[in-house]
Design an enzyme around this catalytic site. Structure first.
Site, short mmCIF file in Angstrom:
data_model
loop_
_atom_site.label_atom_id
_atom_site.label_comp_id
_atom_site.label_asym_id
_atom_site.label_seq_id
_atom_site.Cartn_x
_atom_site.Cartn_y
_atom_site.Cartn_z
N CYS A 1 0.17 -1.35 0.24
CA CYS A 1 -0.22 -0.18 -0.03
C CYS A 1 0.69 1.71 -0.01
O CYS A 1 -0.03 2.19 -0.40
CB CYS A 1 -0.64 0.30 0.98
SG CYS A 1 -2.44 -1.19 1.31
N HIS B 1 -3.54 7.27 2.92
CA HIS B 1 -3.50 5.94 2.12
C HIS B 1 -4.91 5.58 2.84
O HIS B 1 -4.77 6.07 3.96
CB HIS B 1 -2.71 4.68 2.47
CG HIS B 1 -3.15 3.62 2.07
ND1 HIS B 1 -3.81 3.07 1.22
CD2 HIS B 1 -3.01 2.24 3.15
CE1 HIS B 1 -4.25 1.88 1.20
NE2 HIS B 1 -3.85 1.12 2.21
N ASN C 1 -10.38 0.31 -0.21
CA ASN C 1 -8.64 0.89 0.44
C ASN C 1 -8.50 -0.60 -1.44
O ASN C 1 -8.93 -1.94 -1.49
CB ASN C 1 -8.08 -0.79 1.58
CG ASN C 1 -6.27 -0.35 1.75
OD1 ASN C 1 -5.94 0.20 0.34
ND2 ASN C 1 -6.32 -1.26 2.46
#
Lengths: 321, 75
Positions: A114, A248, A278
């Site tokens: 990520c 993020h 996500n």
């Protein structure tokens, strides 16, 4: 600080939107539970597209937004952990789709989970100078590695891609920070298909994404705060002076905890995880492009992009637009 | 100790002070879910300079359990 500008940005998500109510029908969960614990309401999941396709659509949008042509690009870096092949790389296949195979282009993928998009921007910044114009993409088809019967993970993730065009420019400045701390405990992992068959107890099947949410929460809140402080070192800018923080997009609870801990208002944080979930390496890229489209990013603004993910990895980019 | 833990709980989650008694159950009475418990443990770690493991968080049922845990860690 480096004199680099973001000339344009773009994003793309697949066509199918899955709501929390849709997931109620397939796993033991509820809209209320998912919303309260994650902040996520919908996510986009691919039915026909793969990572190359999503990344290419984001790239085309970023190229148009920058007002350049594919032929101007001489560096392509794709951050992904769900590339379509082990080889050729996602970046090479996007180069082909953009029709610039005959041009002099360096193209490759990186994997920092990520944090991938932050890492990719960092790498591009170090290479600009020798290269003139970088296409930096975060692209994921996470639905390929999600166990859709695991209610702890399947509610969290989505597919998508975002891209920016980076090139040398006097008007804006950037600073970078990245860190990693190897973790083999399985806190956040998707095991790969590459174990040697001769190894004992070797699993030949591709593993689904597994996450220990509590431990990740602990890591994430510290990683965000540390990354923001480190990237601002030497810039003379304090966190309070930042106009917009694009984190993020993992979980609203992580972001609100950090905001409270750092004494910063939630309004400083750009949030779109409610819509997209996500999307790993794509999330910051999509969020940046969406914020730019919404007119939230203007010349002169001070912005921080901050990522954290499996590895563990984390990092941040400071941009004086 | 109770006052200090009360303050940490109030800072970590929005809950009225009078609800925070030693007998109060974290989940049923105070509405603390699994992630709130992690947030709370992070705050307790900072406030009391201790480390709380995930298994210890999961075992907490009442405010008294928090007091006992912090006490045992501080010794």
């Amino acid at each position: 600080m480096k004199n680099i500008e973001i000339a344009g940005s773009g994003y793309a998500v697949p066509g199918r939107c899955i709501t929390n109510h849709d997931l109620e029908k397939t796993v033991d969960t509820s809209d209320e539970w998912i919303t309260a614990r994650t902040g996520i309401s919908t996510r986009y999941v691919s039915e026909t597209e793969n990572t190359v396709s999503l990344g290419c659509r984001a790239a085309v949008n970023a190229i148009a937004n920058a007002g350049i042509t594919p032929a101007d690009i001489d560096l392509i870096i794709v951050a992904t952990m769900t590339g379509d092949n082990l080889t050729p790389s996602t970046a090479c296949l996007i180069q082909e789709k953009l029709g610039i195979n005959s041009r002099h282009v360096m193209a490759f993928d990186i994997n920092a989970a990520c944090s991938g998009f932050i890492y990719a921007m960092h790498i591009a910044s170090a290479m600009l100078g020798q290269y003139r114009c970088a296409l930096v993409i975060g692209a994921e088809t996470l639905s390929k590695i999600i166990d859709w019967t695991d209610r702890n993970t399947c509610v969290l993730f989505g597919d998508g891609a975002g891209a920016v065009i980076m090139r040398p420019g006097e008007k804006s400045h950037m600073a970078f920070y990245a860190d990693s701390a190897g973790d083999s405990s399985g806190t956040l992992q998707a095991t790969g298909p590459l174990l040697h068959p001769a190894l004992e107890n070797c699993q030949r099947t591709f593993g689904y994404l597994h996450m220990d949410g509590k431990e990740v929460f602990r890591f994430a809140v510290k990683a965000i705060e540390d990354s923001i402080h480190h990237v601002l070192e030497g810039t003379g800018v304090t966190p309070e002076e930042i106009d917009l923080i694009i984190p993020h997009q993992a979980n609203i609870r992580i972001i609100s905890y950090v905001a409270r801990k750092m004494g910063l208002p939630m309004e400083k944080f750009f949030i779109n995880l409610d819509t997209f979930g996500n999307t790993s390496a794509a999330s910051i890229a999509i969020a940046f492009a969406q914020a730019q489209q919404q007119g939230l990013i203007r010349p002169g603004m001070k912005i921080v992009l901050v990522g954290f993910g499996a590895g563990f990895t984390n990092g941040a980019v400071y941009i004086r637009m | 100790m109770l006052e200090q833990v009360k303050k940490v709980i109030m800072d970590a989650i929005s809950v009225e002070e009078e609800l925070i008694t030693p007998q109060a159950r974290l989940s049923e009475d105070l509405g603390i879910d699994s992630l709130s418990a992690v947030e709370l443990s992070l705050e307790l770690e900072t406030e009391f300079d201790i480390r709380i493991e995930d298994e210890e968080i999961s075992a907490l049922v009442t405010v008294q359990d928090i007091l006992d845990l912090v006490n045992s860690k501080k010794q």
